[in-house]
Scaffold this motif. Sequence first.
Motif, PDB file in Angstrom:
ATOM      1  N   ALA A 296       0.808  -1.223   0.000  1.00 23.95           N
ATOM      2  CA  ALA A 296       0.000   0.000   0.000  1.00 23.95           C
ATOM      3  C   ALA A 296       0.842   1.275   0.000  1.00 23.95           C
ATOM      4  N   PRO A 297       1.922   1.382   0.794  1.00 19.00           N
ATOM      5  CA  PRO A 297       2.676   2.646   0.806  1.00 19.00           C
ATOM      6  C   PRO A 297       3.322   3.011  -0.532  1.00 19.00           C
ATOM      7  N   VAL A 298       3.649   2.003  -1.371  1.00 22.20           N
ATOM      8  CA  VAL A 298       4.366   2.334  -2.606  1.00 22.20           C
ATOM      9  C   VAL A 298       3.434   2.932  -3.654  1.00 22.20           C
ATOM     10  N   THR A 299       2.103   2.748  -3.513  1.00 24.02           N
ATOM     11  CA  THR A 299       1.160   3.372  -4.445  1.00 24.02           C
ATOM     12  C   THR A 299       0.294   4.425  -3.748  1.00 24.02           C
ATOM     13  N   HIS A 300       0.693   4.824  -2.558  1.00 27.37           N
ATOM     14  CA  HIS A 300      -0.094   5.795  -1.798  1.00 27.37           C
ATOM     15  C   HIS A 300      -0.204   7.120  -2.556  1.00 27.37           C
ATOM     16  N   HIS A 301      -1.295   7.849  -2.281  1.00 30.29           N
ATOM     17  CA  HIS A 301      -1.542   9.131  -2.954  1.00 30.29           C
ATOM     18  C   HIS A 301      -0.357  10.079  -2.828  1.00 30.29           C
ATOM     19  N   SER A 302       0.351  10.028  -1.712  1.00 31.03           N
ATOM     20  CA  SER A 302       1.474  10.948  -1.496  1.00 31.03           C
ATOM     21  C   SER A 302       2.617  10.711  -2.469  1.00 31.03           C
TER      22      SER A 302
ATOM     23  N   GLU B  75      17.661   1.928 -10.623  1.00 31.75           N
ATOM     24  CA  GLU B  75      16.640   2.867 -11.071  1.00 31.75           C
ATOM     25  C   GLU B  75      15.455   2.870 -10.114  1.00 31.75           C
ATOM     26  N   SER B  76      14.855   4.043  -9.925  1.00 26.42           N
ATOM     27  CA  SER B  76      13.695   4.171  -9.048  1.00 26.42           C
ATOM     28  C   SER B  76      12.515   3.385  -9.625  1.00 26.42           C
ATOM     29  N   SER B  77      11.846   2.591  -8.792  1.00 30.21           N
ATOM     30  CA  SER B  77      10.708   1.801  -9.240  1.00 30.21           C
ATOM     31  C   SER B  77       9.892   1.377  -8.034  1.00 30.21           C
ATOM     32  N   LEU B  78       8.632   0.968  -8.291  1.00 31.89           N
ATOM     33  CA  LEU B  78       7.792   0.476  -7.208  1.00 31.89           C
ATOM     34  C   LEU B  78       8.345  -0.826  -6.630  1.00 31.89           C
ATOM     35  N   ILE B  79       8.918  -1.683  -7.472  1.00 31.04           N
ATOM     36  CA  ILE B  79       9.525  -2.917  -6.972  1.00 31.04           C
ATOM     37  C   ILE B  79      10.696  -2.580  -6.050  1.00 31.04           C
ATOM     38  N   GLY B  80      11.490  -1.596  -6.440  1.00 31.47           N
ATOM     39  CA  GLY B  80      12.588  -1.180  -5.573  1.00 31.47           C
ATOM     40  C   GLY B  80      12.094  -0.669  -4.241  1.00 31.47           C
ATOM     41  N   ALA B  81      11.000   0.092  -4.260  1.00 34.67           N
ATOM     42  CA  ALA B  81      10.434   0.603  -3.006  1.00 34.67           C
ATOM     43  C   ALA B  81       9.907  -0.535  -2.145  1.00 34.67           C
ATOM     44  N   MET B  82       9.268  -1.544  -2.773  1.00 35.03           N
ATOM     45  CA  MET B  82       8.779  -2.693  -2.023  1.00 35.03           C
ATOM     46  C   MET B  82       9.931  -3.481  -1.410  1.00 35.03           C
ATOM     47  N   ALA B  83      11.063  -3.521  -2.122  1.00 34.22           N
ATOM     48  CA  ALA B  83      12.216  -4.265  -1.615  1.00 34.22           C
ATOM     49  C   ALA B  83      12.789  -3.631  -0.357  1.00 34.22           C
TER      50      ALA B  83
ATOM     51  N   GLY C 251      -4.358   1.122  -5.745  1.00 35.93           N
ATOM     52  CA  GLY C 251      -3.927   1.909  -6.891  1.00 35.93           C
ATOM     53  C   GLY C 251      -4.972   2.882  -7.403  1.00 35.93           C
ATOM     54  N   MET C 252      -5.999   3.185  -6.608  1.00 35.52           N
ATOM     55  CA  MET C 252      -7.088   4.048  -7.058  1.00 35.52           C
ATOM     56  C   MET C 252      -6.568   5.404  -7.544  1.00 35.52           C
ATOM     57  N   GLY C 253      -5.767   6.084  -6.732  1.00 38.68           N
ATOM     58  CA  GLY C 253      -5.268   7.402  -7.113  1.00 38.68           C
ATOM     59  C   GLY C 253      -4.410   7.344  -8.357  1.00 38.68           C
ATOM     60  N   PHE C 254      -3.597   6.298  -8.492  1.00 41.70           N
ATOM     61  CA  PHE C 254      -2.739   6.123  -9.662  1.00 41.70           C
ATOM     62  C   PHE C 254      -3.587   6.015 -10.927  1.00 41.70           C
ATOM     63  N   GLY C 255      -4.611   5.160 -10.895  1.00 39.82           N
ATOM     64  CA  GLY C 255      -5.445   4.952 -12.068  1.00 39.82           C
ATOM     65  C   GLY C 255      -6.234   6.183 -12.464  1.00 39.82           C
ATOM     66  N   LEU C 256      -6.773   6.907 -11.475  1.00 37.48           N
ATOM     67  CA  LEU C 256      -7.538   8.118 -11.781  1.00 37.48           C
ATOM     68  C   LEU C 256      -6.648   9.187 -12.397  1.00 37.48           C
TER      69      LEU C 256
END
Length: 452
Positions: free
Chosen positions: A110-116, A232-240, A402-407
């Motif tokens: 959840a934190p890696v796709t958070h609205h912030s 490189e910056s990525s969501l997978i990197g943040a999850m790691a 991922g709601m905010g991301f998709g919108l």
Amino acid sequence: MSGFGHFVPPFPDRPTRRLPLPELLRRARRNFLEVWLAGHFSQPLIQTRVLAQRILVCNSPESVQQAFIDGHEALERKSPQMRHALEPLLGDGLFISDGLVWRERRRVVAPVTHHSRLPELAPVMTSVIEERRDAWRGLPPGAPTDILASMGQLTAEVICAALFGRRLGAGAAATVVEAFRRYQARIGNTDLPSLLGLPDWMPRLRLGISPEVRRIHAVVDGLVAGALRGGESSLIGAMAQAALPGGQRMDATAFRNEAATLFMAGHETTANLLAWALYLLSQAPEAEARLAGEAQAALRGRAAGWEDLPALPYTRAVVDEALRLYPPVPLLARQAGAPLTIAGEAVAPGTIVIVVPWLLHRNPGLWDQPDHFAPERFLPGAPERPRHAYVPFSLGPRVCTGMGFGLAEAVIVLATLLQEFRLRLAPGARVFPVCRLTLRPGERLPMVLERR
């Protein structure tokens, strides 16, 4: 609201009488939207039984809240049909897991796709859509385009770049998109063993999906490994960088399952949303002209970015209305794991409890002219709708991360493309909503591309 909503987009016929069981099952296998009777749309609670399975459908804001918010602990588990349809592909990914696994994974994902985080993710969206805009500029006037495929490729490239880093190519995204299309076409809408009261451990017949699963897993495994190796910056990197309780890191299989979950959710649902929005606008010239004018005034020829979203309220209203009419996941089904009460009805363990956005979003007691395309209903200053009458991303603890991301992605794509291009439905094309795992406008959406 007299005068708005001139265009009524297509929907399946609504029988007025209860369907015989063989016809009900036939319709459900073909297109789950076809099983609903005319009276269901205004009925606040629908109780039925299919073979050995009791089913409760919540179709009022009050019953929706009692089920998915007040009763969420008893309704953590997805329905057998959803679990068996997606488990071969997503394993114990966040979308279908429950209990301790779900709680631990959500703390990581959840934190890696958070609205912030959206301001740092939005440039990926802008970069990919600039490439698509430039490609469209090179097409001849009146070029035919399969918009469903085009939007699927675009959103796959966006989520691929966000998940794994910008340097990983679009070829991988295209492979996964096509494999998932074939996978979805082979997955059934019903789980007959559970309707017969048979246990979960009994194997399900899944003809023809294994090659697609292997293809998707091979691609995603390679992308995850590449993202974890690279800087490189990525969501997978943040999850790691995130740890499970106790300090452990997710293992390779868990990374694969969560990456596949985010990839599927991030490309398929947004692609369907964009395809539906472009179709709706092609049939509503006044709405299409208003959106194009708003985009031209705000962007003046450049691609949209995060900072432009406040200046695009009508574009956002079109997105919201497309989600109302054609929610990408039109059925949210859970299986009760403990007793609870909904709208005064006792719900026993094993009961399937469903919130159906397709019904809720067209309930005439909640929406004026519910079958009409009317973006104005979502503009600032429009009459307020009851809370929980609009749930395109689910609600409660399991609301889509991922709601905010998709919108944001949908608004950026529509504003960037439609300030410069106009899309028309191809002559002879037939558009009709079909629900399998997601709600699509058929297998293709042929449209003609024109420059403004």
